[in-house]
Design a protein around this motif. Sequence first.
Motif, mmCIF file in Angstrom:
data_model
loop_
_atom_site.group_PDB
_atom_site.id
_atom_site.type_symbol
_atom_site.label_atom_id
_atom_site.label_comp_id
_atom_site.label_asym_id
_atom_site.label_seq_id
_atom_site.Cartn_x
_atom_site.Cartn_y
_atom_site.Cartn_z
ATOM 1 N N GLY A 193 13.944 34.810 20.871
ATOM 2 C CA GLY A 193 15.093 34.216 20.208
ATOM 3 C C GLY A 193 14.934 34.152 18.708
ATOM 4 N N THR A 194 15.590 33.204 18.091
ATOM 5 C CA THR A 194 15.567 33.045 16.641
ATOM 6 C C THR A 194 14.669 31.882 16.263
ATOM 7 O OG1 THR A 194 17.547 31.695 16.855
ATOM 8 C CG2 THR A 194 17.870 34.001 16.304
ATOM 9 N N GLU A 195 14.190 31.905 15.040
ATOM 10 C CA GLU A 195 13.391 30.795 14.547
ATOM 11 C C GLU A 195 14.250 29.537 14.474
ATOM 12 O OE1 GLU A 195 10.289 30.769 14.128
ATOM 13 O OE2 GLU A 195 9.714 32.866 14.016
ATOM 14 N N HIS A 196 13.601 28.384 14.648
ATOM 15 C CA HIS A 196 14.341 27.118 14.677
ATOM 16 C C HIS A 196 15.118 26.879 13.382
ATOM 17 C CE1 HIS A 196 12.775 26.000 18.532
ATOM 18 N NE2 HIS A 196 11.518 26.066 18.105
ATOM 19 N N GLU A 197 14.523 27.212 12.232
ATOM 20 C CA GLU A 197 15.199 26.964 10.958
ATOM 21 C C GLU A 197 16.475 27.784 10.842
ATOM 22 O OE1 GLU A 197 12.638 27.468 7.629
ATOM 23 O OE2 GLU A 197 11.155 26.024 8.329
ATOM 24 N N LEU A 198 16.417 29.045 11.267
ATOM 25 C CA LEU A 198 17.580 29.910 11.211
ATOM 26 C C LEU A 198 18.681 29.398 12.139
ATOM 27 C CD1 LEU A 198 19.158 32.467 10.493
ATOM 28 C CD2 LEU A 198 17.797 33.685 12.202
ATOM 29 N N LEU A 199 18.307 29.038 13.358
ATOM 30 C CA LEU A 199 19.282 28.540 14.315
ATOM 31 C C LEU A 199 19.905 27.240 13.824
ATOM 32 C CD1 LEU A 199 20.492 29.413 16.978
ATOM 33 C CD2 LEU A 199 18.752 28.061 18.156
ATOM 34 N N ARG A 207 30.614 26.029 14.573
ATOM 35 C CA ARG A 207 30.840 24.964 15.551
ATOM 36 C C ARG A 207 30.049 25.167 16.834
ATOM 37 N NH1 ARG A 207 36.021 25.561 13.245
ATOM 38 N NH2 ARG A 207 36.591 23.714 12.026
ATOM 39 N N SER A 208 29.748 26.403 17.180
ATOM 40 C CA SER A 208 28.990 26.644 18.408
ATOM 41 C C SER A 208 28.165 27.918 18.271
ATOM 42 C CB SER A 208 29.923 26.744 19.627
ATOM 43 O OG SER A 208 30.921 27.717 19.419
ATOM 44 N N THR A 209 27.020 27.938 18.955
ATOM 45 C CA THR A 209 26.152 29.110 18.955
ATOM 46 C C THR A 209 25.746 29.436 20.394
ATOM 47 O OG1 THR A 209 24.160 27.768 18.634
ATOM 48 C CG2 THR A 209 25.216 28.643 16.655
ATOM 49 N N TYR A 210 25.543 30.708 20.659
ATOM 50 C CA TYR A 210 25.212 31.160 22.005
ATOM 51 C C TYR A 210 24.179 32.286 21.935
ATOM 52 C CZ TYR A 210 29.889 29.147 22.751
ATOM 53 O OH TYR A 210 30.990 28.326 22.753
ATOM 54 N N HIS A 211 23.290 32.308 22.913
ATOM 55 C CA HIS A 211 22.436 33.470 23.130
ATOM 56 C C HIS A 211 23.026 34.249 24.309
ATOM 57 C CE1 HIS A 211 19.286 31.456 20.660
ATOM 58 N NE2 HIS A 211 18.975 32.714 20.379
ATOM 59 N N VAL A 227 25.460 34.749 19.091
ATOM 60 C CA VAL A 227 26.877 34.653 18.756
ATOM 61 C C VAL A 227 27.135 33.280 18.152
ATOM 62 C CG1 VAL A 227 29.239 34.698 19.646
ATOM 63 C CG2 VAL A 227 27.502 36.199 20.647
ATOM 64 N N ALA A 228 27.677 33.254 16.942
ATOM 65 C CA ALA A 228 28.043 31.994 16.281
ATOM 66 C C ALA A 228 29.548 32.017 16.040
ATOM 67 C CB ALA A 228 27.282 31.847 14.962
ATOM 68 N N LYS A 229 30.239 30.978 16.493
ATOM 69 C CA LYS A 229 31.707 30.953 16.428
ATOM 70 C C LYS A 229 32.199 29.693 15.727
ATOM 71 C CE LYS A 229 33.759 31.902 20.335
ATOM 72 N NZ LYS A 229 34.069 31.831 21.776
ATOM 73 N N GLY A 230 33.388 29.813 15.151
ATOM 74 C CA GLY A 230 34.000 28.657 14.512
ATOM 75 C C GLY A 230 33.376 28.332 13.171
ATOM 76 N N GLY A 241 24.365 21.197 19.766
ATOM 77 C CA GLY A 241 23.246 21.845 20.438
ATOM 78 C C GLY A 241 23.573 23.272 20.808
ATOM 79 N N ASP A 242 22.540 24.065 21.032
ATOM 80 C CA ASP A 242 22.720 25.463 21.397
ATOM 81 C C ASP A 242 23.265 25.557 22.822
ATOM 82 O OD1 ASP A 242 20.538 28.185 22.208
ATOM 83 O OD2 ASP A 242 22.507 28.247 21.264
ATOM 84 N N ASP A 243 24.326 26.328 22.998
ATOM 85 C CA ASP A 243 24.927 26.520 24.304
ATOM 86 C C ASP A 243 24.364 27.775 24.929
ATOM 87 O OD1 ASP A 243 26.799 24.341 24.109
ATOM 88 O OD2 ASP A 243 27.866 25.558 22.647
ATOM 89 N N GLU A 244 24.277 27.800 26.229
ATOM 90 C CA GLU A 244 23.845 29.005 26.922
ATOM 91 C C GLU A 244 25.076 29.802 27.295
ATOM 92 O OE1 GLU A 244 20.790 30.026 27.306
ATOM 93 O OE2 GLU A 244 20.017 28.270 26.300
ATOM 94 N N GLY A 245 24.880 31.114 27.387
ATOM 95 C CA GLY A 245 25.998 31.898 27.841
ATOM 96 C C GLY A 245 26.049 33.219 27.217
#
Length: 245
Positions: A193-199, A207-211, A227-230, A241-245
């Motif tokens: 995944g991505t580093e915590h600071e980047l995420l 508004r929302s992020t997804y892996h 995927v980052a939306k909004g 929080g990070d959403d799954e999907g």
Amino acid sequence: MVDKALGTGGRKSDKDLKIRLKTAKGRTTSSTKWLQRQLNDPYVARARAEGYRSRAAFKIKEIDEKHKLFKKGQRVVDLGAAPGGWSQVAARAVGSTAENPLVVGIDYLDMDPIAGVVLLKKDFTEEDAPDMLFAAMGGKKADVVISDMAWPTTGHRPTDHLRIVHLIEIAADFAIQVLNPNGSFVAKVFQGGTEHELLHMLKRHFRSTYHVKPPASRKDSAEAYLVAKGFKGEVDAAPRGDDEG
């Protein structure tokens, strides 16, 4: 649809129909395996049938089907665009034309022209690349920034991880500068995944992020997509929080 020439009786299984290649003189075993996988890959066949330049086109199509990234009339920037499959998908989805190009792609590799897409031959990591992209968009902001960029792997996992995170960071920084409010950002990531600071930074701005691992991404591949939306445009709200999907 059943092929009339084959009929239904005595049809061989898909496993039996797979193409098997012998290792040709001068071709390595790994090259033979890669070629065999390409010849038997249904996404490769679909890409040819539907006029896409690579099977990778279906990755962004599947992400779009799930997350509704593209809408008619939107502007899209494609980072690391070669060979052009993602730009093709975006151009069709937003209705980009030669008279009114809404998609801009950039890559240091040569690409054949794509209808409705402005293509720049340029390394996105170079300092003047963002200004060139903004100029190619006519000074207008984007609604979606997509990135399938990846460095050639070194074989040293920590180094490769740092390099891909760096690419995502500069792509995300560019997206934050050029996106309209409610815009979206998509970038390739790899196992871990991505580093915590980047995420955390992305959660501050979106508004929302997804892996996501779309079906077109091979199961044995370590790649996935963030995927980052909004896009907020401002960073007033607390991150979700990070959403799954």
